[in-house]
Scaffold this motif. Sequence first.
Motif, short mmCIF file in Angstrom:
data_model
loop_
_atom_site.label_atom_id
_atom_site.label_comp_id
_atom_site.label_asym_id
_atom_site.label_seq_id
_atom_site.Cartn_x
_atom_site.Cartn_y
_atom_site.Cartn_z
N GLY A 105 -13.67 -29.78 -6.61
CA GLY A 105 -14.99 -29.96 -7.17
C GLY A 105 -16.10 -29.50 -6.25
O GLY A 105 -16.10 -28.38 -5.72
N ALA A 106 -17.08 -30.39 -6.03
CA ALA A 106 -18.24 -30.06 -5.20
C ALA A 106 -17.86 -29.82 -3.75
O ALA A 106 -18.47 -28.99 -3.06
CB ALA A 106 -19.28 -31.17 -5.30
N GLU A 107 -16.84 -30.53 -3.25
CA GLU A 107 -16.40 -30.32 -1.86
C GLU A 107 -15.85 -28.91 -1.67
O GLU A 107 -16.16 -28.24 -0.68
CB GLU A 107 -15.34 -31.35 -1.50
CG GLU A 107 -15.84 -32.79 -1.51
CD GLU A 107 -14.74 -33.77 -1.17
OE1 GLU A 107 -13.58 -33.32 -1.04
OE2 GLU A 107 -15.03 -34.97 -1.04
N LEU A 108 -15.04 -28.45 -2.61
CA LEU A 108 -14.48 -27.11 -2.51
C LEU A 108 -15.58 -26.05 -2.61
O LEU A 108 -15.56 -25.05 -1.86
CB LEU A 108 -13.44 -26.90 -3.62
CG LEU A 108 -12.79 -25.51 -3.69
CD1 LEU A 108 -12.06 -25.19 -2.40
CD2 LEU A 108 -11.85 -25.44 -4.88
N ARG A 109 -16.53 -26.25 -3.51
CA ARG A 109 -17.62 -25.29 -3.66
C ARG A 109 -18.46 -25.21 -2.39
O ARG A 109 -18.82 -24.12 -1.94
CB ARG A 109 -18.50 -25.68 -4.85
CG ARG A 109 -19.62 -24.70 -5.16
CD ARG A 109 -20.43 -25.15 -6.36
NE ARG A 109 -21.49 -24.21 -6.63
CZ ARG A 109 -22.65 -24.17 -5.98
NH1 ARG A 109 -22.89 -25.05 -5.02
NH2 ARG A 109 -23.57 -23.28 -6.28
N LYS A 110 -18.76 -26.35 -1.79
CA LYS A 110 -19.54 -26.36 -0.55
C LYS A 110 -18.76 -25.72 0.60
O LYS A 110 -19.32 -24.99 1.43
CB LYS A 110 -19.92 -27.79 -0.20
CG LYS A 110 -20.86 -27.90 1.00
CD LYS A 110 -21.27 -29.34 1.24
CE LYS A 110 -22.20 -29.43 2.44
NZ LYS A 110 -22.62 -30.83 2.72
N PHE A 111 -17.46 -25.97 0.65
CA PHE A 111 -16.63 -25.37 1.70
C PHE A 111 -16.63 -23.85 1.57
O PHE A 111 -16.74 -23.12 2.57
CB PHE A 111 -15.21 -25.93 1.61
CG PHE A 111 -14.29 -25.39 2.66
CD1 PHE A 111 -14.28 -25.92 3.94
CD2 PHE A 111 -13.42 -24.34 2.38
CE1 PHE A 111 -13.43 -25.42 4.92
CE2 PHE A 111 -12.57 -23.84 3.34
CZ PHE A 111 -12.58 -24.38 4.62
N LEU A 112 -16.52 -23.33 0.35
CA LEU A 112 -16.52 -21.87 0.15
C LEU A 112 -17.87 -21.27 0.48
O LEU A 112 -17.95 -20.14 0.96
CB LEU A 112 -16.12 -21.55 -1.29
CG LEU A 112 -14.70 -21.94 -1.70
CD1 LEU A 112 -14.44 -21.60 -3.14
CD2 LEU A 112 -13.67 -21.28 -0.80
N LEU A 113 -18.95 -22.01 0.22
CA LEU A 113 -20.27 -21.52 0.60
C LEU A 113 -20.42 -21.46 2.12
O LEU A 113 -21.06 -20.55 2.66
CB LEU A 113 -21.35 -22.42 0.00
CG LEU A 113 -21.61 -22.28 -1.50
CD1 LEU A 113 -22.57 -23.37 -1.96
CD2 LEU A 113 -22.18 -20.90 -1.83
N LEU A 114 -19.82 -22.39 2.82
CA LEU A 114 -19.93 -22.42 4.28
C LEU A 114 -19.13 -21.29 4.93
O LEU A 114 -19.59 -20.68 5.90
CB LEU A 114 -19.46 -23.77 4.82
CG LEU A 114 -20.36 -24.98 4.49
CD1 LEU A 114 -19.69 -26.27 4.94
CD2 LEU A 114 -21.72 -24.84 5.14
N VAL A 115 -17.94 -21.02 4.43
CA VAL A 115 -17.10 -19.98 5.06
C VAL A 115 -17.57 -18.58 4.69
O VAL A 115 -17.35 -17.63 5.45
CB VAL A 115 -15.62 -20.17 4.68
CG1 VAL A 115 -15.11 -21.49 5.21
CG2 VAL A 115 -15.40 -20.07 3.18
N GLY A 116 -18.21 -18.41 3.53
CA GLY A 116 -18.78 -17.11 3.17
C GLY A 116 -17.73 -16.04 2.92
O GLY A 116 -16.74 -16.25 2.21
N ASP A 117 -17.93 -14.87 3.55
CA ASP A 117 -17.07 -13.71 3.30
C ASP A 117 -15.69 -13.84 3.95
O ASP A 117 -14.85 -12.96 3.75
CB ASP A 117 -17.73 -12.43 3.82
CG ASP A 117 -18.98 -12.09 3.03
OD1 ASP A 117 -19.10 -12.58 1.89
OD2 ASP A 117 -19.83 -11.34 3.54
#
Length: 220
Positions: A103-115
């Motif tokens: 959910g929101a945790e996975l989305r935030k993690f993907l935003l943090l790691v970026g490319d």
Amino acid sequence: MNELDEIEGLRDDVDYGFEEGVDDSDFHTYAHLLANSINDVKKYLRQMHVEFPTLAQHASPFNPPPENKFLRFERSVTIGDKHLSDDRKVLLRLQVSKLGLKGAELRKFLLLVGDRYNPEIDELKMSENRESSSLLNKKVLADTLIALITEAKKTDDQFADMPLDFSSRGYKPAPKFPTEWLPKLKKKRQVKANPKAKKKHGSNKKTKSKKKRATKKISS
């Protein structure tokens, strides 16, 4: 004295620039480097001939790592030189789906790691080479991953206003078209399902073509 004697006398008087006590019969520096590389190859060939037959005594069956150990640390090792800067670089690979974020945790993690995240194969890849050894770089990668996970689990700011876009990696999800938009495919499937109908359809075409030929002959 002729010209040849004068030339020979000049050759004997030429100063080649060698200092006193220097042996000018030695090899050049590059020749020494080549000899050292040849000696290194001979050393490893000697080890292959002597030590390789004894390695079978130390062989053990391969046991794959358990599912809870999914972090893969990779580093390059150059044989013969222990002080290369490339040997200290460490690469971390892992599948994000095994982290247990949703959910929101996975989305935030993907935003943090970026490319660094590849959505096509669900793989996160990070590297580190700023420390002096590969062990320190491995520890930095592990600490960075832990910090990213703890930051993704925080609920104070979920970055809801930032879109999750992977177009910078050239990733474009394939669109799924509805089958009702493709009537030609339906006809082909019906023909494949009923081969007798295909034969009848072909026979009707032949009879129509024969009738057309007959009408043309009568009119002529």
